[in-house]
Scaffold this motif. Structure first.
Motif, PDB file in Angstrom:
ATOM      1  N   ALA A 252      54.961  50.941 111.049  1.00  0.00           N
ATOM      2  CA  ALA A 252      55.618  50.171 112.111  1.00  0.00           C
ATOM      3  C   ALA A 252      56.412  48.971 111.598  1.00  0.00           C
ATOM      4  O   ALA A 252      57.283  48.469 112.288  1.00  0.00           O
ATOM      5  CB  ALA A 252      54.575  49.708 113.123  1.00  0.00           C
TER       6      ALA A 252
ATOM      7  N   SER B  52      44.709  43.080 118.248  1.00  0.00           N
ATOM      8  CA  SER B  52      45.296  42.402 119.391  1.00  0.00           C
ATOM      9  C   SER B  52      46.459  41.546 118.900  1.00  0.00           C
ATOM     10  O   SER B  52      46.390  40.977 117.806  1.00  0.00           O
ATOM     11  CB  SER B  52      44.273  41.468 120.038  1.00  0.00           C
ATOM     12  OG  SER B  52      43.225  42.210 120.581  1.00  0.00           O
ATOM     13  N   PHE B  53      47.479  41.462 119.700  1.00  0.00           N
ATOM     14  CA  PHE B  53      48.662  40.640 119.425  1.00  0.00           C
ATOM     15  C   PHE B  53      49.446  41.077 118.192  1.00  0.00           C
ATOM     16  O   PHE B  53      50.211  40.303 117.642  1.00  0.00           O
ATOM     17  CB  PHE B  53      48.281  39.150 119.287  1.00  0.00           C
ATOM     18  CG  PHE B  53      47.605  38.615 120.520  1.00  0.00           C
ATOM     19  CD1 PHE B  53      48.315  38.436 121.687  1.00  0.00           C
ATOM     20  CD2 PHE B  53      46.255  38.309 120.509  1.00  0.00           C
ATOM     21  CE1 PHE B  53      47.691  37.954 122.835  1.00  0.00           C
ATOM     22  CE2 PHE B  53      45.618  37.832 121.644  1.00  0.00           C
ATOM     23  CZ  PHE B  53      46.347  37.645 122.812  1.00  0.00           C
TER      24      PHE B  53
ATOM     25  N   ASP C 267      52.388  42.641 116.899  1.00  0.00           N
ATOM     26  CA  ASP C 267      53.684  43.098 117.402  1.00  0.00           C
ATOM     27  C   ASP C 267      54.099  44.463 116.861  1.00  0.00           C
ATOM     28  O   ASP C 267      54.447  45.345 117.643  1.00  0.00           O
ATOM     29  CB  ASP C 267      54.774  42.069 117.078  1.00  0.00           C
ATOM     30  CG  ASP C 267      54.828  40.955 118.111  1.00  0.00           C
ATOM     31  OD1 ASP C 267      54.186  41.105 119.165  1.00  0.00           O
ATOM     32  OD2 ASP C 267      55.510  39.951 117.864  1.00  0.00           O
ATOM     33  N   PRO C 268      54.078  44.654 115.527  1.00  0.00           N
ATOM     34  CA  PRO C 268      54.552  45.955 115.029  1.00  0.00           C
ATOM     35  C   PRO C 268      53.764  47.124 115.627  1.00  0.00           C
ATOM     36  O   PRO C 268      54.353  48.047 116.182  1.00  0.00           O
ATOM     37  CB  PRO C 268      54.328  45.855 113.521  1.00  0.00           C
ATOM     38  CG  PRO C 268      54.314  44.406 113.227  1.00  0.00           C
ATOM     39  CD  PRO C 268      53.736  43.734 114.440  1.00  0.00           C
TER      40      PRO C 268
ATOM     41  N   LEU D  68      51.734  47.328 118.242  1.00  0.00           N
ATOM     42  CA  LEU D  68      51.688  47.498 119.699  1.00  0.00           C
ATOM     43  C   LEU D  68      53.049  47.880 120.276  1.00  0.00           C
ATOM     44  O   LEU D  68      53.121  48.563 121.297  1.00  0.00           O
ATOM     45  CB  LEU D  68      51.134  46.238 120.358  1.00  0.00           C
ATOM     46  CG  LEU D  68      49.672  45.942 119.984  1.00  0.00           C
ATOM     47  CD1 LEU D  68      49.223  44.607 120.560  1.00  0.00           C
ATOM     48  CD2 LEU D  68      48.743  47.068 120.439  1.00  0.00           C
ATOM     49  N   LEU D  69      54.129  47.448 119.633  1.00  0.00           N
ATOM     50  CA  LEU D  69      55.448  47.887 120.101  1.00  0.00           C
ATOM     51  C   LEU D  69      55.723  49.328 119.693  1.00  0.00           C
ATOM     52  O   LEU D  69      56.448  50.057 120.356  1.00  0.00           O
ATOM     53  CB  LEU D  69      56.538  46.960 119.541  1.00  0.00           C
ATOM     54  CG  LEU D  69      56.648  45.595 120.235  1.00  0.00           C
ATOM     55  CD1 LEU D  69      57.397  44.594 119.365  1.00  0.00           C
ATOM     56  CD2 LEU D  69      57.333  45.716 121.591  1.00  0.00           C
ATOM     57  N   GLU D  70      55.118  49.716 118.579  1.00  0.00           N
ATOM     58  CA  GLU D  70      55.296  51.084 118.071  1.00  0.00           C
ATOM     59  C   GLU D  70      54.494  52.095 118.907  1.00  0.00           C
ATOM     60  O   GLU D  70      54.893  53.235 119.081  1.00  0.00           O
ATOM     61  CB  GLU D  70      54.790  51.114 116.618  1.00  0.00           C
ATOM     62  CG  GLU D  70      54.907  52.456 115.925  1.00  0.00           C
ATOM     63  CD  GLU D  70      56.144  52.539 115.051  1.00  0.00           C
ATOM     64  OE1 GLU D  70      57.101  51.763 115.296  1.00  0.00           O
ATOM     65  OE2 GLU D  70      56.160  53.381 114.140  1.00  0.00           O
TER      66      GLU D  70
ATOM     67  N   PRO E 211      53.735  52.896 122.078  1.00  0.00           N
ATOM     68  CA  PRO E 211      54.237  53.785 123.139  1.00  0.00           C
ATOM     69  C   PRO E 211      55.130  54.896 122.604  1.00  0.00           C
ATOM     70  O   PRO E 211      55.119  56.010 123.135  1.00  0.00           O
ATOM     71  CB  PRO E 211      55.041  52.845 124.053  1.00  0.00           C
ATOM     72  CG  PRO E 211      54.568  51.473 123.741  1.00  0.00           C
ATOM     73  CD  PRO E 211      54.112  51.488 122.313  1.00  0.00           C
TER      74      PRO E 211
END
Lengths: 453, 434, 386
Positions: free
Chosen positions: C300, C331-332, C334-335, C337-339, C341
């Motif tokens: 990611a 948690s938190f 970015d790489p 959690l944005l990846e 979905p």
């Protein structure tokens, strides 16, 4: 008598302080914050005025050559009877409000007996009140609401033991009434209450021979006029205070100055209240030079303990003492309030002792405060701890340990009156703020405003 | 008591100009397909606007759509839409707002649907999330993406290798792709003309920023500033419209200086300048007016801000230039505010505080934006140490209404202002505490 | 040394936040040590400079954060807090420098904080290219690596010659092969190679000398086949999202106990970032650059330039006959959690079941996760999948 008033409208309690022109504390008042902020503020202020009068009364009684001998007992009786008078006044109002409501309720046939029942309950509560308000009676709540509610509940439970419909009905009437009663102040009739108390007291055999002096001193204190030159409001709800903007100060500044007054060498203040945690740095004059407050996350404040108490089915005041019993503190990782609950349950299911878990939770909470303190610039000597959590011994112990480990030896101040820190700072600002002296707060206007609600 | 007068606010000429420019641009966008114009979605920091115009394409900036959605109170719904589709509550709300907006018909701020992109130009400058954002949009639109990787100024400088890396990408990757999509060939001279125009507008913008050195400051360099950066950060840099806008704005500001006037706020002209502040971090958009009011009600004017440098570091001397067009674009991209390391960021804030004689500084820490926020607590302490001025710290979010707690922010700001006042009282007029 | 002894030794290294191995190594060799954050750094360059590369994966589950929280808002992940905690409490004094590869904005900014906090230490932000053209991103990356090598020489390391670097590449190729064999064996006989053991072996590898580590892995592979371990009725899963901040060991164990055989994962990803060997060549930097550009795992933090998003993950699932995917990210982050979905969509298209949760490196409660993955495993066992 010239005075300055500070009012701290907190999320759970509202506090007021009167100080004189020499910045000496005259009196303190506290009440529960309620939906009506104006009333909470008025009640606290009036309680502080009463407290000021009693402080003066005490001074005068102790200085009186005749009364000196019985001063302690006399003062205790006067105060108890005074409080009883005030309590009965509110109880009467509550009775009338309930009965007025019951008049409508009894139109329905099944409820025709409600007024009689209420009469009965309140008559008993009046009798009980006399016992509750004796000088050496066991501790009672300071707030009418708490006392009336527990008394009423006890009677209703006994009366409607097998009749849940009746039970609900009576409670509903009571709930409506107490809200109405709470939206008025019953603290303002000092003269009326003290005269009543005086009559009661002089009737007691041990004070018979001092009747003249007692009458004299009580009417002297009653006749005394307080002349507030300035009032400053602070606290979480300060925006709701009926004050002009010039008379409102942030609780950060007030806490800083209040802590400085109580402990003049204070340089760092930690306040852990119900809603938020504040780390404050002050200079030698008590002026705030830096501060940090907790963010959206509630992990570091009093509410965290409330949440834990609910999880454990305990009272919040029982947490500290239980945690103090721990010999082997469990490390709690989650500083998040929500996760702490889950972690707590998991630890319990693993067979960890409640006291050990609680000790860990207290430490976790204090760790959050430590990070706020670090953000605000660390901990300088002397260090003053205020707010409700400062009364919790387990929290204090955890704090002491962490301060020692991370900053070395620091003098830690905790005042038994720390709940008044913000109000005290506000009163000092009222005194020191020259421009504010022009804008006196007229409490009578406030009363009118409230009455017209 | 409000520190501003009650006179109804007159719209200044520059405001009207900007409004017209935006309306025209969105009109052009809505007709892009029928006019056979290719649409490029791209980010504000490190945007290659002149290049887009030189190839006769039209730019769309998703961050601006997101903030516009927030100001129109639509972002909350859009964000929920994206979270329903599996996006985490933890991540950037600009992205979620954009995705939510798209899923609900992609209607722009003027009410017209936005055209779908023909190209996603990923200027990867100073923000990691940009990369993920366009990867996500690529999935949604199924259109080509071109990546321009702008290296970070970790050592506080631009090395020749960094510049060459960007120029090479422009030459060999970005421009060929844009030519392919647009069907136009790049004319470097024409690009140069746009760049020269940008440089002129940038001169005027910098003059506007520097006007805040006056007392009172004629501008608010943060809340007002976000309007001033509108044209140059979005579609108009390089166009004559932007030049005219900045000439007009500069004239207006100079006139305010001559008249000794303070900044214009939504409630009229600010009367008394009580606090001069420098602000770090983006603003909150969902409650922008309310947020601003918390400042101007207290007589606080922002004289310098870093957020208004995310789309170009002009006040530090950079100007677009037509002489070496690609190098100029590369330098521009490399210089955007969040592409600077933390030490440089502290340095620029320190400079603003001193040069603009600020009483202190406030950091608005934005949940969505780690590029800004990670390290701000350290910047706070470092700046306090270096300047001796008071620092304030508040927290909010860009476009997520759930993360704007007005009571909390007001509480902190009030305490902050009173702290500044008390400190000042102690320093300047000790007798007032008697 | 038995399997248990090997793993105990690895666990000791894993738990040792005083880095006594590194201290002893420095004392023994008189050389320096350089720390690096996840996800990927070319350790070969550090090794070729005669230094010990030391992976700093945060503070783990048990480090109490006292100072580190003062540096970060509540909405920022946990690893920078614990790393700062280690730094300011002096535990990283043993390191002569620290590398921060391009992972995300938080780690990027942490590099700047490190510069300001530890002025006497060597700090480098390693800007990994997001352009995958040999002559563009490749050249840029080669320059980054050369700069690193020069910096390390200045720091007191040995000059990085082509020979040195080729030798280091050789040693790391050996190490990569050993680890690839470990993962292969785990995928083939997951009941034999417990995930927690594989994980601890990997963690030991980012602290230890590379040759010593390769031997350790080889010995484990040799010995573990002799162990008597029972097959369980577990499902086969791929774990994705834990490439930076690491899950607590108890969580890794919990996943397995809940009924999942982990046949692929992305923790300690740097050790497995390059697939296959790096070529030995006259210009070894060129080889390292090519390996990064063309033979790295999908991740990611890296721009997906060459393939469809999710293709890499789907391929792992198919190749290893996994029955589902567990998205397990900090948690938190970015790489990750944005990846997520996008990866989830790719799995849905392929009808591969998945479940997701977030952790932090010091998460203290596992019953919820175990419940979730246990249910996931049961549902796959009961109803199967595509």
């Amino acid at each position: 008598m010239d005075c300055y008033i500070g009012i701290d409208l907190g999320s759970t309690t509202t506090k007021a302080i009167y100080i004189d022109a020499d910045e000496k504390i005259l009196g303190r008042g506290i009440t529960n914050s309620r939906s009506n902020y104006d009333i909470a503020c008025q009640v606290a202020s009036e309680e502080a005025e009463i407290n000021s009068r009693f402080a003066l009364l005490k001074r005068w009684v102790q200085a009186d050559v005749t009364l000196k001998a019985v001063s302690e007992e006399l003062l205790a009786w006067l105060e108890a009877k005074y409080k009883l008078a005030q309590h009965l006044k509110q109880l009467t109002a509550l009775t009338e409000t309930c009965l007025a409501d019951a008049e409508e309720v009894k139109q329905a046939k099944e409820w025709s007996h409600v007024p009689k029942l209420l009469d009965q309950i309140f008559a008993q509560m009046r009798t009980e009140a006399v016992e509750i308000f004796l000088p050496n009676a066991k501790s009672r709540s300071d707030f009418f609401r708490d006392m009336a509610s527990s008394g009423f509940m006890a009677h209703v439970e006994a009366l409607a033991k097998n009749d849940s419909k009746l039970f609900d009905k009576l409670i509903a009437i009571y709930d409506r009434a107490i809200l109405k009663v709470e939206s008025r102040s019953y603290a303002s009739g000092f003269d009326e209450y003290i005269q009543w108390a005086c009559e009661e007291v002089v009737r007691l055999p041990q004070f018979k021979k001092y009747e003249a002096q007692v009458r004299e001193v009580t009417s002297r204190v009653s006749a005394l006029e307080f002349n507030p030159l300035n009032t400053i409001g602070t606290g979480y709800g300060r925006q709701r205070l009926p004050f002009p903007k010039e008379q409102i100060r942030s609780e950060i500044l007030c806490h800083g100055l209040g802590a400085h007054y109580m402990f003049p060498n204070t340089r760092t203040v930690l306040d852990i209240g119900g809603q938020d945690t504040k780390a404050i740095q002050v200079d030698a004059e008590g002026i705030v030079t830096n501060f940090q407050m907790n963010d959206r996350c509630a992990a570091g404040c009093g509410r965290y303990l409330g949440y834990i108490a609910d999880e454990m089915n305990m009272g919040v005041h029982e947490l500290g003492p239980m945690a103090m019993k721990s010999h082997k503190q469990v490390k709690i990782n989650s500083t998040c309030t929500v996760f702490a609950g889950t972690e707590l349950r998991e630890r319990l299911s693993l067979g960890e002792k409640r006291e050990d878990i609680l000790a860990g939770l207290h430490r976790a909470m204090i760790l959050r405060a430590m990070s706020l303190l670090a953000r605000s610039g660390g901990i300088d000597d002397e260090f003053t701890f205020t707010g409700g959590v400062a009364k919790n011994q387990a929290a204090v112990t955890a704090l002491k340990k962490l301060v020692e480990e991370n900053y070395g030896t620091r003098i830690l101040n905790i005042s038994p009156d720390s709940i008044y820190t913000g109000a005290l700072g506000a009163a000092l600002f009222a005194k020191r703020d020259r421009s504010g002296e022009m804008a006196k707060l007229d409490l009578s206007k406030l009363t009118k405003k409230v009455a017209s609600h | 008591m409000s520190e501003v007068n009650d006179k109804s606010v007159e719209k200044e000429e520059s405001m009207l100009l900007q409004k017209q420019m935006i309306a025209d641009h969105f009109k052009a966008l809505s007709k892009a397909k029928e006019n056979n114009k290719k649409v490029v979605y791209t980010f504000v920091p490190g945007n290659l606007n002149e290049l887009i115009w030189a190839l006769d394409m039209l730019p769309v900036h998703p961050e601006i759509n997101a903030l516009q959605s927030a100001m129109r109170k639509k972002s909350g719904g859009y964000i929920l839409e994206a979270e329903k589709a599996g996006h985490s509550e933890d991540v950037c709300t600009y992205v979620k707002c954009d995705i939510g907006m798209m899923r609900r018909g992609n209607v722009g701020p003027t009410g017209d649907p936005l055209p779908e992109p023909d190209l996603l130009l990923l200027s990867y400058t100073g923000c990691f999330t940009f990369m993920k954002w366009f990867e996500l949009l690529k999935e949604e639109y199924n259109c080509p993406v071109v990546m321009l990787h702008v290296p970070y100024q970790a050592e506080g400088k631009v090395t020749p290798q960094m510049r060459d890396y960007v120029v090479k990408q422009l030459k060999e990757v970005v421009i060929p792709k844009m030519e392919e999509i647009s069907g136009n060939k790049l004319d470097l001279d024409r690009l140069g003309t746009f760049l020269e125009s940008s440089g002129r507008a940038e001169n005027d913008l910098v003059a506007v920023w520097e006007s805040a050195k006056n007392k009172p400051s004629p501008i608010d360099a943060y809340f007002g500033g976000v309007y001033y950066i509108g044209p140059i950060f979005s579609a108009f840099r390089g166009l004559p419209e932007a030049e005219i806008y900045y000439q007009t704005l500069r004239r207006e500001v100079e006139e305010r200086v001559r008249l000794g006037l303070g900044p214009v706020t939504p409630d009229g002209v600010m009367k008394q300048e009580k606090y001069r502040l420098v602000v770090e971090g983006p603003p909150n958009w969902t409650s922008f007016r309310e947020f601003w009011k918390m400042f101007y009600d207290e007589g606080a004017v922002v004289v310098g801000s870093t957020y208004t440098k995310v789309g170009g570091y002009y006040s530090e001397g950079f100007r677009h230039s037509g002489k070496y067009p690609l190098e100029s674009l590369a330098e521009y991209c490399l210089g955007c505010y969040t592409n600077h390391n933390l030490s440089d960021r502290v340095g620029i804030l320190e400079k603003y505080i001193k040069d603009y004689d600020a009483d202190g500084f406030v950091i608005n820490s934005i949940k969505s934006c780690n590029s800004f926020s990670a390290g701000q607590l350290m910047m706070l302490r470092e700046l306090e140490n270096r300047t001796g001025r008071a620092g304030g710290f508040i927290e909010s979010d860009l476009v997520d209404p759930r993360y704007f707690s007005a009571a909390n922010i007001k509480n902190r700001l009030e305490s902050y202002f009173q702290m500044v006042e008390a400190k000042r009282g102690g320093r300047r007029a000790p007798e007032s505490t008697l | 040394m038995s399997v248990k002894q090997i793993i105990d030794e690895c666990e000791r290294l894993f738990n040792d936040l005083d880095f006594s191995y590194v201290k002893e190594w420095k004392k023994r060799t008189g050389k320096k040590a350089v720390g690096f954050m996840p996800v990927y750094v070319p350790r070969e360059v550090i090794h070729a400079a005669g230094m010990l590369p030391v992976g700093i994966m945060g503070g783990g589950a048990d480090l109490e954060i006292i100072k580190g929280d003062a540096y970060f808002q509540s909405y920022i992940c946990h690893i920078p807090r614990s790393t700062i905690e280690l730094g300011v409490s002096g535990k990283l004094n043993v390191l002569d420098g620290m590398l921060f590869p391009a992972i995300c904005d938080v780690i990027r900014n942490l590099s700047g904080m490190w510069q300001m906090l530890f002025k006497d230490k060597y700090v480098k932000y390693l800007d990994l290219p997001q352009n995958f053209d040999k002559t563009i991103g490749g050249e840029f990356y080669k320059f980054e690596m050369r700069t690193l090598a020069e910096d390390l020489a200045h720091l007191g390391g040995e000059p990085v010659t082509a020979d040195h670097l080729n030798r280091s590449i050789q040693l790391y190729n050996d190490n990569r092969r050993a680890i690839a064999d470990l993962y292969k064996l785990r995928a083939e006989q997951p009941h034999l190679v417990m995930t927690s053991e594989a994980y601890l072996l990997l963690r030991a590898g980012i602290v230890m000398d590379v040759e010593e580590h390769t031997q350790l892995v080889r010995r484990y592979l040799h010995d573990v086949t002799k162990e008597k371990r029972h097959k369980m009725d577990n499902i086969r899963v791929v774990v994705s999202g834990a490439f930076c901040e690491q899950p607590p060991l108890a969580l890794i164990k919990g996943l397995e106990q809940s009924g999942c055989y982990i046949v692929e994962d992305d923790w300690v990803l740097g050790a497995r970032y390059i697939e296959g060997d790096v070529q030995l060549a006259a210009d070894p930097y060129e080889s390292l650059a090519q390996a990064y550009l063309f033979h790295a795992v999908a991740n990611a933090s890296k721009y997906e330039d060459q393939h469809e998003k999710g293709a890499f993950l789907v391929d792992q699932v198919r190749r290893l006959k996994a029955e589902g995917v567990i998205f397990c990210a900090p948690s938190f982050c970015d790489p990750a959690l944005l990846e997520r979905p996008m990866l989830a969509d790719a799995l849905t298209r392929e009808k591969i079941p998945y479940t997701s949760f977030n952790y932090s490196e010091n998460t203290g409660q596992f019953s919820v996760f175990k419940e979730q993955t246990g249910t996931f495993a049961d549902s796959i066992k009961l109803w199967g999948h595509s």
